[in-house]
Design an enzyme around this catalytic site. Structure first.
Site, mmCIF file in Angstrom:
data_model
loop_
_atom_site.group_PDB
_atom_site.id
_atom_site.type_symbol
_atom_site.label_atom_id
_atom_site.label_comp_id
_atom_site.label_asym_id
_atom_site.label_seq_id
_atom_site.Cartn_x
_atom_site.Cartn_y
_atom_site.Cartn_z
ATOM 1 N N ILE A 94 0.700 -0.955 -0.188
ATOM 2 C CA ILE A 94 0.119 0.125 -0.274
ATOM 3 C C ILE A 94 1.070 0.966 0.091
ATOM 4 C CG2 ILE A 94 -2.147 1.357 1.553
ATOM 5 C CD1 ILE A 94 -3.153 -1.195 2.099
ATOM 6 N N SER B 13 -6.079 -0.723 10.910
ATOM 7 C CA SER B 13 -5.812 -1.842 9.471
ATOM 8 C C SER B 13 -8.211 -2.396 10.599
ATOM 9 C CB SER B 13 -5.595 -3.125 10.342
ATOM 10 O OG SER B 13 -6.347 -4.139 10.172
ATOM 11 N N TYR C 224 -1.096 -7.278 16.843
ATOM 12 C CA TYR C 224 -1.889 -6.575 15.541
ATOM 13 C C TYR C 224 -2.437 -5.862 15.687
ATOM 14 C CZ TYR C 224 -2.279 -5.172 10.739
ATOM 15 O OH TYR C 224 -2.936 -4.632 9.372
ATOM 16 N N LYS D 22 -3.805 -1.354 16.058
ATOM 17 C CA LYS D 22 -4.603 -0.734 15.436
ATOM 18 C C LYS D 22 -5.828 -0.110 15.771
ATOM 19 C CE LYS D 22 -1.924 -1.657 11.593
ATOM 20 N NZ LYS D 22 -1.202 -0.922 11.120
ATOM 21 N N THR E 149 -1.129 -7.253 -0.965
ATOM 22 C CA THR E 149 0.211 -7.509 -0.487
ATOM 23 C C THR E 149 1.141 -8.204 -0.716
ATOM 24 O OG1 THR E 149 -0.040 -6.429 1.538
ATOM 25 C CG2 THR E 149 -0.685 -4.879 -0.052
HETATM 26 N N1 LIG Z 1 -2.612 -5.183 3.239
HETATM 27 C C1 LIG Z 1 -4.434 -4.572 4.042
HETATM 28 O O1 LIG Z 1 -5.065 -6.043 3.744
HETATM 29 C C2 LIG Z 1 -4.057 -4.826 5.000
HETATM 30 C C3 LIG Z 1 -5.641 -4.310 5.881
HETATM 31 C C4 LIG Z 1 -5.459 -3.480 6.644
HETATM 32 C C5 LIG Z 1 -4.963 -2.517 6.643
HETATM 33 N N2 LIG Z 1 -3.029 -2.771 6.878
HETATM 34 C C6 LIG Z 1 -1.934 -1.882 6.572
HETATM 35 O O2 LIG Z 1 -1.644 -1.206 5.877
HETATM 36 C C7 LIG Z 1 -0.008 -0.837 5.826
HETATM 37 C C8 LIG Z 1 0.923 -1.876 4.815
HETATM 38 O O3 LIG Z 1 0.364 -2.730 5.385
HETATM 39 P P1 LIG Z 1 0.923 -4.010 3.462
HETATM 40 O O4 LIG Z 1 0.004 -5.125 3.189
HETATM 41 O O5 LIG Z 1 1.189 -2.649 2.138
HETATM 42 O O6 LIG Z 1 2.239 -4.047 4.195
HETATM 43 P P2 LIG Z 1 3.512 -4.414 3.467
HETATM 44 O O7 LIG Z 1 3.491 -5.287 1.836
HETATM 45 O O8 LIG Z 1 3.950 -5.314 4.504
HETATM 46 O O9 LIG Z 1 4.279 -3.341 3.754
HETATM 47 C C9 LIG Z 1 4.736 -2.973 4.646
HETATM 48 C C10 LIG Z 1 5.287 -1.607 5.272
HETATM 49 O O10 LIG Z 1 6.508 -1.392 6.062
HETATM 50 C C11 LIG Z 1 7.596 -1.251 6.195
HETATM 51 N N3 LIG Z 1 7.743 -1.845 7.221
HETATM 52 C C12 LIG Z 1 7.612 -2.516 8.563
HETATM 53 N N4 LIG Z 1 8.223 -2.170 9.513
HETATM 54 C C13 LIG Z 1 9.076 -1.217 9.740
HETATM 55 C C14 LIG Z 1 9.330 -0.691 10.779
HETATM 56 N N5 LIG Z 1 10.492 -1.362 12.097
HETATM 57 N N6 LIG Z 1 10.649 0.134 10.122
HETATM 58 C C15 LIG Z 1 10.905 0.899 8.929
HETATM 59 N N7 LIG Z 1 9.425 0.302 8.081
HETATM 60 C C16 LIG Z 1 8.622 -0.586 8.602
HETATM 61 C C17 LIG Z 1 7.584 -2.366 5.435
HETATM 62 O O11 LIG Z 1 8.956 -2.087 4.942
HETATM 63 P P3 LIG Z 1 9.866 -3.827 4.621
HETATM 64 O O12 LIG Z 1 9.674 -4.439 3.318
HETATM 65 O O13 LIG Z 1 11.833 -3.076 4.691
HETATM 66 O O14 LIG Z 1 9.496 -4.868 5.419
HETATM 67 C C18 LIG Z 1 6.899 -2.307 3.937
HETATM 68 O O15 LIG Z 1 7.732 -0.574 3.482
HETATM 69 C C19 LIG Z 1 0.482 -1.393 7.520
HETATM 70 O O16 LIG Z 1 0.506 -1.219 8.112
HETATM 71 C C20 LIG Z 1 -1.021 -2.446 7.728
HETATM 72 O O17 LIG Z 1 -0.994 -2.727 8.587
HETATM 73 C C21 LIG Z 1 -2.820 -3.014 5.642
#
Ligand SMILES: NC(=O)c1ccc[n+]([C@@H]2O[C@H](COP(=O)([O-])OP(=O)(O)OC[C@H]3O[C@@H](n4cnc5c(N)ncnc54)[C@H](OP(=O)(O)O)[C@@H]3O)[C@@H](O)[C@H]2O)c1
Length: 341
Positions: free
Chosen positions: A72, A195, A224, A228, A259
């Site tokens: 995202i 989330s 988690y 959230k 993702t």
């Molecule tokens: N995908 C969904 O369905 C969904 C649903 C609800 C909420 N969300 C929220 O949306 C956000 C993005 O999720 P996503 O699904 O896109 O996840 P993702 O693909 O795992 O991306 C997460 C990003 O956060 C970075 N990150 C994690 N820990 C970190 C840290 N300690 N310091 C700096 N960067 C860090 C990761 O870096 P690295 O690549 O280095 O690990 C990556 O760039 C999250 O907050 C998640 O909780 C997602």
């Protein structure tokens, strides 16, 4: 006998009925969870949700997206660049940040992309980077606290905090504190990417042990969801604090989005729901829209698909003020910042 109704009145009536219908349909999608959170939800709501941001509306503005090396966040950085913003593309891994920045410059020639590196769970690193960023930037118009993680076992950050708490709550809180004066220079927005999973978790903040998940057997999905929920509560406290500076603070959830994070942390969910999941750009949409349009927002400032949503499901009580106070005071103590409330 026929009664003549002026066409203006008929038109207004039809518009009113259409609005009432979409409001009911929108709320039904929200309550039904699955249809609303999938791509079906956004594709239906797109027919009636508020207008897109004006093209070029972020030219001359700076936006920081944390966790922009994947999913995202990466899509969001591209959407901000599309609207003309200078994008501060953040990640913790320098090689990943460089690769995402390179891809963004290739897909958006002329885009201004600034690479930012910091482990958001490491409070010392956040303190150094946030202070340097505040010094370096004349103004900042948007921050999206998007970085997110999920651990199987209870792991701890550099300062010994439970990892979800450190990455989702403590690091972003400290960063907001450090950037608040830079955000106050011109009207700005801060968005906390929470989330829908937070609906499954109450505010578990009775004491430090509960906040740090030191009690009971650890469950990564619960950790988690709890953090959230904390993000939503903290965003509301920040909204109150920064309102006089014209900094709009909101939280939101993106629905269910395909993702790398979902594939890695929730493989079974990913397998079952894959065809119905939203694209990362779709998941990023509301955050981009919030920063670009700064809509009117009311407490508790929680958004999804360009509309405010309740923060509790039907069976849940509103937040207990004592638990909110306990969280706010713990976060202040752990980050060495003044209490928000
Ligand atoms: N995908 C969904 O369905 C969904 C649903 C609800 C909420 N969300 C929220 O949306 C956000 C993005 O999720 P996503 O699904 O896109 O996840 P993702 O693909 O795992 O991306 C997460 C990003 O956060 C970075 N990150 C994690 N820990 C970190 C840290 N300690 N310091 C700096 N960067 C860090 C990761 O870096 P690295 O690549 O280095 O690990 C990556 O760039 C999250 O907050 C998640 O909780 C997602």
């Amino acid at each position: 006998m026929c009664r003549t109704i002026p066409s203006g009145v008929l038109g207004r009536l039809a518009r009113f009925e259409a609005m009432a219908l979409t409001t009911v349909l929108d709320a039904a999608l929200d309550r039904a969870v699955a249809p609303g959170y999938t791509r079906l939800g956004s594709s239906l709501r797109r027919r009636w949700w508020p207008a897109d941001p004006e093209p070029g509306c972020l030219v001359g503005r700076r936006v920081l997206v944390t966790g922009a090396t994947s999913g995202i966040g990466e899509a969001m950085a591209a959407s901000f660049a599309e609207l003309g913003a200078t994008v501060h593309l953040h990640g913790r891994n320098p090689a990943k940040v460089a690769a995402s920045a390179r891809a963004l410059r290739l897909s958006h020639p002329g885009a201004e992309v600034v690479e930012e590196i910091c482990d958001i769970s490491d409070l010392d690193a956040v303190r150094t980077w946030g202070a340097e960023l505040a010094e370096r930037l004349p103004a900042l118009h948007g921050v999206v606290h998007n970085a997110g993680t999920m651990t199987r076992e209870r792991t701890e950050s550099a300062q010994g905090h439970e990892m979800s708490l450190a990455a989702h709550v403590l690091g972003p809180h400290l960063l907001t504190h450090l950037l608040a004066p830079t955000l106050a220079v011109e009207p700005a927005s801060v968005v906390w990417m929470s989330s829908g999973g937070m609906y499954g978790a109450g505010l578990r903040t009775a004491d430090a042990d509960e906040i740090e998940y030191r009690t009971g057997s650890f469950n990564g999905v619960q950790a988690y969801a709890r953090t959230k929920r904390m993000q939503v509560v903290l965003a509301e406290a920040w909204a109150h604090r920064l309102a006089p500076d014209a900094t709009l603070v909101t939280s939101m959830h993106p629905g269910w989005v395909r993702t790398p994070g979902v594939s890695e942390h929730l493989p079974a969910f990913d397998r079952i729901t894959r065809p119905t999941l939203r694209t990362p750009t779709d998941g990023a949409d509301t955050a981009v829209w919030l920063v670009a349009t700064r809509p009117e927002s009311h407490a508790p400032h929680f958004w999804h698909d360009r509309a405010q949503r309740p923060t509790t499901a039907g069976w849940q009580r509103d937040e207990d003020p004592a638990r909110v106070a306990s969280l706010v005071s713990y976060v202040a103590e752990a980050t060495g910042t003044p209490p928000l409330a």
